[in-house]
Design a protein around this motif. Structure first.
Motif, PDB file in Angstrom:
ATOM      1  N   ASN A 271       0.758  -1.203   0.049  1.00 57.33           N
ATOM      2  CA  ASN A 271      -0.080   0.252   0.296  1.00 57.33           C
ATOM      3  C   ASN A 271       1.132   1.413  -0.057  1.00 57.33           C
ATOM      4  O   ASN A 271       1.757   1.771  -1.196  1.00 57.33           O
ATOM      5  CB  ASN A 271      -1.032   0.226   1.020  1.00 57.33           C
ATOM      6  CG  ASN A 271      -1.672  -0.809   0.809  1.00 57.33           C
ATOM      7  OD1 ASN A 271      -2.648  -1.647   0.283  1.00 57.33           O
ATOM      8  ND2 ASN A 271      -2.520  -1.952   1.966  1.00 57.33           N
ATOM      9  N   LYS A 272       0.824   1.589   1.491  1.00 58.55           N
ATOM     10  CA  LYS A 272       1.555   3.273   1.331  1.00 58.55           C
ATOM     11  C   LYS A 272       3.210   3.063   1.539  1.00 58.55           C
ATOM     12  O   LYS A 272       3.961   4.450   1.492  1.00 58.55           O
ATOM     13  CB  LYS A 272       1.322   4.294   1.519  1.00 58.55           C
ATOM     14  CG  LYS A 272      -0.605   4.603   1.260  1.00 58.55           C
ATOM     15  CD  LYS A 272      -1.225   5.217   1.802  1.00 58.55           C
ATOM     16  CE  LYS A 272      -2.721   5.280   1.498  1.00 58.55           C
ATOM     17  NZ  LYS A 272      -2.866   6.943   2.777  1.00 58.55           N
ATOM     18  N   LEU A 273       3.281   2.250   1.946  1.00 61.20           N
ATOM     19  CA  LEU A 273       4.446   2.192   3.052  1.00 61.20           C
ATOM     20  C   LEU A 273       5.384   0.856   2.073  1.00 61.20           C
ATOM     21  O   LEU A 273       4.962   0.008   1.581  1.00 61.20           O
ATOM     22  CB  LEU A 273       4.748   1.500   4.223  1.00 61.20           C
ATOM     23  CG  LEU A 273       5.772   1.386   5.316  1.00 61.20           C
ATOM     24  CD1 LEU A 273       6.837   2.976   5.488  1.00 61.20           C
ATOM     25  CD2 LEU A 273       5.388   0.809   6.642  1.00 61.20           C
ATOM     26  N   SER A 274       7.162   1.533   2.248  1.00 68.07           N
ATOM     27  CA  SER A 274       7.646   1.274   2.114  1.00 68.07           C
ATOM     28  C   SER A 274       9.468   0.690   2.637  1.00 68.07           C
ATOM     29  O   SER A 274       9.960   1.663   3.677  1.00 68.07           O
ATOM     30  CB  SER A 274       8.582   1.181   0.100  1.00 68.07           C
ATOM     31  OG  SER A 274       9.253   2.784   0.173  1.00 68.07           O
ATOM     32  N   LEU A 275      10.060  -0.259   2.939  1.00 71.41           N
ATOM     33  CA  LEU A 275      11.321   0.018   3.826  1.00 71.41           C
ATOM     34  C   LEU A 275      12.393  -1.182   3.140  1.00 71.41           C
ATOM     35  O   LEU A 275      11.733  -1.650   2.372  1.00 71.41           O
ATOM     36  CB  LEU A 275      10.379  -0.941   4.944  1.00 71.41           C
ATOM     37  CG  LEU A 275       9.140   0.361   5.841  1.00 71.41           C
ATOM     38  CD1 LEU A 275       9.202  -0.769   7.236  1.00 71.41           C
ATOM     39  CD2 LEU A 275      10.177   1.344   6.601  1.00 71.41           C
ATOM     40  N   LEU A 276      13.241  -0.550   3.825  1.00 67.40           N
ATOM     41  CA  LEU A 276      14.244  -1.456   2.874  1.00 67.40           C
ATOM     42  C   LEU A 276      15.610  -1.021   4.033  1.00 67.40           C
ATOM     43  O   LEU A 276      15.393  -0.081   4.361  1.00 67.40           O
ATOM     44  CB  LEU A 276      15.115  -1.188   1.421  1.00 67.40           C
ATOM     45  CG  LEU A 276      16.412  -1.767   1.258  1.00 67.40           C
ATOM     46  CD1 LEU A 276      16.834  -1.808   0.085  1.00 67.40           C
ATOM     47  CD2 LEU A 276      17.931  -1.106   1.595  1.00 67.40           C
ATOM     48  N   LEU A 277      16.010  -2.815   4.759  1.00 66.10           N
ATOM     49  CA  LEU A 277      17.276  -2.739   5.760  1.00 66.10           C
ATOM     50  C   LEU A 277      18.614  -4.032   5.604  1.00 66.10           C
ATOM     51  O   LEU A 277      17.795  -4.398   4.922  1.00 66.10           O
ATOM     52  CB  LEU A 277      16.781  -2.757   7.268  1.00 66.10           C
ATOM     53  CG  LEU A 277      17.627  -2.564   7.969  1.00 66.10           C
ATOM     54  CD1 LEU A 277      18.452  -1.334   8.425  1.00 66.10           C
ATOM     55  CD2 LEU A 277      16.950  -3.406   9.719  1.00 66.10           C
ATOM     56  N   ASP A 278      19.563  -2.728   4.937  1.00 63.73           N
ATOM     57  CA  ASP A 278      20.548  -4.162   5.094  1.00 63.73           C
ATOM     58  C   ASP A 278      21.248  -3.543   5.924  1.00 63.73           C
ATOM     59  O   ASP A 278      22.207  -2.605   5.984  1.00 63.73           O
ATOM     60  CB  ASP A 278      21.128  -3.452   3.604  1.00 63.73           C
ATOM     61  CG  ASP A 278      21.746  -4.884   2.653  1.00 63.73           C
ATOM     62  OD1 ASP A 278      21.266  -5.595   2.064  1.00 63.73           O
ATOM     63  OD2 ASP A 278      23.344  -4.629   3.250  1.00 63.73           O
TER      64      ASP A 278
END
Length: 812
Positions: A271-278
């Protein structure tokens, strides 16, 4: 008199404030003229049974049937289009068929209500699956899709750059073939690092996180003017729509010594949220060797340098984005790493007199360098209509800290005397760099042209504290012989404004022009010399592109751009840094930027062959010179503006499928350089030819496309660059990739510089003294990497989704 001075001071201060803000005021005023009156069209598409129609294409065309707007109806059949007032044709298309058409005079907001159409076919699920080419050619850049490269798998950004066409990584410097002064960007953000600092930063970015690398030879006006020969833009991967995934990876590399890394990558988008963690951690052991020879009139110095480095580092990438509405997206990105570099260093100098060894200098030392990099970006994207009008706002903050300590013990053996002179040197350097920048960009596509304009302000502060002590330890006691203390500060502020326009002329011609203005103020202060250096200047950087489409198979393009190359902060520091007891390097606060004009003419035949002719001319180039102090047996490495440089280049690039399972690409380049110097240390003119060849071969070894292989080879012919002559060298690499468990498990094995022929030897003559350098950077290795990916590719998502790539700009 005092009142008059006050008036003059206030007037000059107001003039400076006016200069710093006039560019942005002009930009804001310009934006008002470029936003004519607009109105909105709304409606709802339904079929004969009053069922809503989703994904119907609504087009707004001019009276000449040229599409200016496009939008899709949502799950309720609703649509809205915002456009400039005027006469249009509104069309509704479904599966490429026109199912509704109406002429209209748009002067105010219009609600068309229900648009009822018949004979609608049901849209079934369509799965589009494709694979991008390894290398793509565009009008102003080359795109290397790293995610499709076998050789780059399991490495870092530096490994990916090594196999990128037109890019050379040698002597811990990144350059385009035959050129110098290139800039590096991460997601359109310029990195204000150079030398070892830049190399170490790139090693913290894993190649598995890189989507593509853009090689931009003539950057448009939108980009910073920094970088004489162009820009390399590293694009990081983003979270895929309506999915979450997690990838665990590990890499083992065996060069002279083993290295090891582990990491984890998590992405989420719904929906409205996108996340990326590396997050990744690596422990590397590398070597560096350099054999240096100085041929003095009466002596021959044979020097050997051997460094063994240990690197422990933790790196993090965090990216978050939120769509507040269909037209507004806000994002945040953080890139950071913390690490410690330790070096064991040994050097020796055998000094010969008429063939006889009469003196030996030996040195043993160690270095410890703790670094911290933190880059923060907050960005906003606002869509102004459905065709592409939008503006972006970026705010960036960059912090770089380096605490470096280097000490070594040295011994001087003389064949004539039995005495041994011993010396201890302690180098300490604490460096801090802080940068704050903000920028605004507008993209405004119109019927008559696509316009872009924007502005930027950047504020950089650097601080260097150096403490160098030398001791005589020959008599069992430590006697301080010299001590150097210095605090060097350097501040640089840049304000910029740009404007560009792109337009197609019929079906054959396309042109683009741009102009960028940059106002720069810098100030350097050395405490030890009590000296302040200031420099203020305004420079203009035009860009011109023109393309001619002869037919579907042949395209011609010509471009021109002007660039600037500013000295790195460390090169401006006048303090000395001792490398060995008999050599040191120092910066120069008087260094001036160099300017380069680049011309390029190219022809493309299909996607098969590209021919490029280019010419560039650099004025007031700067670099490092070796100064020999024969009387005191010292070699000094200094920085100077000392040359003007011209480059003529011809290159051919070919990409073709030999068989369905074998794709090959090759690049060959021939170039001629001419350097005119204005320093007493060198000859007045150097000129000569150079050449380069590389090939990349990709193999698919089974029908399921789960066994992939790659072979790369590059060869550099003898080359003259400025006063340096480089001998030929080459590198051969092979890679194998296995995709198992429905492609969730990836195993890659790569061998680099298999023949060990990537050892670079350069030579030059300074002050009439011939000198040679043969360097090796531990590039012969085997690397094994494993990664396992799991997740959900089909989260419960709303029927109408928008996908926005975060627009991030450079941190300077």
């Amino acid at each position: 008199m005092i009142n008059e001075l006050k008036i003059i001071f206030i007037f000059e201060k107001r003039q400076m404030i006016l200069k710093r803000n006039v560019l942005f005021i002009a930009m804001l005023l310009l934006s008002n003229f470029l936003f004519p009156q607009q109105s909105q069209i709304t409606g709802k598409v339904i079929d004969g049974k009053n069922n809503t129609i989703e994904f119907a294409e609504i087009l707004l065309l001019t009276q000449d049937s040229i599409a200016v707007k496009s939008e899709l109806s949502d799950a309720q059949g609703l649509f809205s289009i915002l456009s400039t007032n005027g006469k249009y044709i509104l069309q509704v298309k479904h599966l490429k068929n026109i199912i509704y058409s109406k002429n209209m005079d748009l002067q105010k907001d219009m609600d068309l209500g229900n648009i009822k159409v018949d004979n609608i076919q049901e849209i079934k699920e369509v799965v589009i699956e494709g694979k991008k080419k390894l290398i793509e050619r565009k009008v102003d850049r080359l795109v290397f899709n790293v995610e499709n490269s076998v050789s780059a798998t399991g490495g870092d950004a530096l490994d990916a750059l090594r196999v990128t066409p037109s890019i050379r990584v040698q002597n811990d410097q990144i350059s385009m073939i035959g050129k110098s002064g290139m800039s590096v960007m991460i997601d359109d953000r310029l990195m204000q690092l150079s030398g070892d600092d830049l190399i170490n930063f790139l090693k913290t970015i894993k190649s598995d996180n890189i989507k593509s690398i853009e090689v931009i030879t003539t950057p448009p006006a939108k980009y910073d003017a920094e970088g004489n020969s162009g820009i390399v833009n590293i694009k990081l991967k983003k979270a895929k729509a309506d999915s979450w995934s997690n990838t665990i990876r590990t890499t083992y590399k065996q060069a002279t010594y083993p290295s090891f890394s582990v990491g984890n990558n998590f992405t989420y988008q719904k929906n409205k949220l996108s996340l990326l963690l590396d997050v990744s951690a690596n422990k590397d052991i590398n070597i560096y060797t350099n054999d240096i020879n100085y041929y003095y009139p009466k002596e021959h110095w044979a020097n050997e340098i051997y460094n063994k480095s240990y690197i422990n580092r933790i790196s993090t990438i965090f990216n978050a984005g939120y769509n507040f509405s269909k037209t507004l997206n806000i994002g945040f990105q953080y890139l950071g790493n913390m690490g410690t570099l330790k070096k064991d260093e040994t050097s020796s100098s055998n000094i010969y007199d008429i063939g006889n060894l009469n003196r030996v200098l030996k040195s043993i030392g160690n270095t410890r360098n703790e670094t911290n990099n933190h880059s923060f970006n907050l960005n906003l994207l606002k869509k102004l209509d459905t065709l592409g009008k939008q503006f972006t706002v970026d705010v960036d903050y960059f912090i770089y800290d380096s605490d470096k300590n280097n000490n070594f013990n040295s011994q001087d053996f003389n064949s004539i005397s039995t005495n041994i002179y011993k010396e201890y040197v302690d180098n300490n350097n604490l460096q801090k760099i802080n940068n704050f920048s903000t920028r605004v960009d507008f993209d405004l596509p119109y019927q008559w042209a696509n316009l872009s304009f924007g502005g930027k302000m950047s504020f950089t502060k650097t601080n260097n504290n150096i403490d160098i002590s030398q001791y005589n330890t020959s008599n069992q006691t430590s006697l301080l012989t010299s001590n150097q203390l210095d605090n060097f500060t350097y501040n640089e502020n840049i304000q910029a404004i740009y404007f560009s326009a792109n337009r197609k002329f019929g079906t054959k011609w396309e042109g683009k022009i741009g102009l960028r203005g940059e106002f720069t103020q810098n100030k350097g202060y050395s405490q030890s010399t009590n000296q302040t250096n200031k420099n203020d200047y305004i420079k203009l950087f035009p860009t011109i592109y023109l393309s001619y489409f002869l037919n579907k198979e042949n395209t011609f393009a010509i471009s021109y751009g002007r660039r600037v190359n500013r000295p790195s902060y460390s090169n401006l520091n006048p303090a000395r840094w001792y490398l060995t007891p008999t050599s040191y390097e120092e910066g120069n606060p008087f260094l001036q930027p160099s300017f380069t004009s680049n011309f390029e003419l190219s022809h493309s035949y299909k996607d098969l062959l590209t021919t490029t002719l280019s010419f560039s001319k650099t004025k007031d180039g700067f670099g490092q010179l070796t100064v020999h102090d024969i009387e005191n047996d010292m070699q000094n490495f200094i920085r100077r503006n000392y040359y003007n440089y011209s480059l003529f280049s011809w290159s051919e690039y070919v990409n073709y499928s030999v068989f369905p399972w074998w794709n090959a690409s090759a690049e060959a380049s021939v170039y001629y350089t001419e350097t005119n110097t204005y320093t007493d240390y060198l000859q007045p003119k150097y000129s000569g030819w150079g050449g380069y060849f590389s090939t990349t071969n990709d193999f698919t070894l089974n029908k399921n496309k789960t066994i992939l292989a790659q072979l790369t080879y590059e060869y550099t012919y003898p080359t003259i660059f400025n006063e340096n002559r480089t001998e030929e060298y080459s590198s051969l690499g092979i890679g194998l990739k296995l995709l198992l468990s429905q492609k969730k498990l990836q195993i890659a094995l790569n061998a680099n510089n298999i023949l060990g022929t990537d050892r670079i030897k350069t030579s030059n003559t300074t002050q009439g003294i011939n000198q040679t350098f043969r360097q090796y950077y531990d590039t012969q290795y085997i690397r094994l990497s494993l990664s396992y990916k799991f997740g959900n590719k089909n989260l419960n998502a709303s029927k109408k989704n928008t996908s926005n790539e975060d627009e991030k700009r450079r941190a300077n």
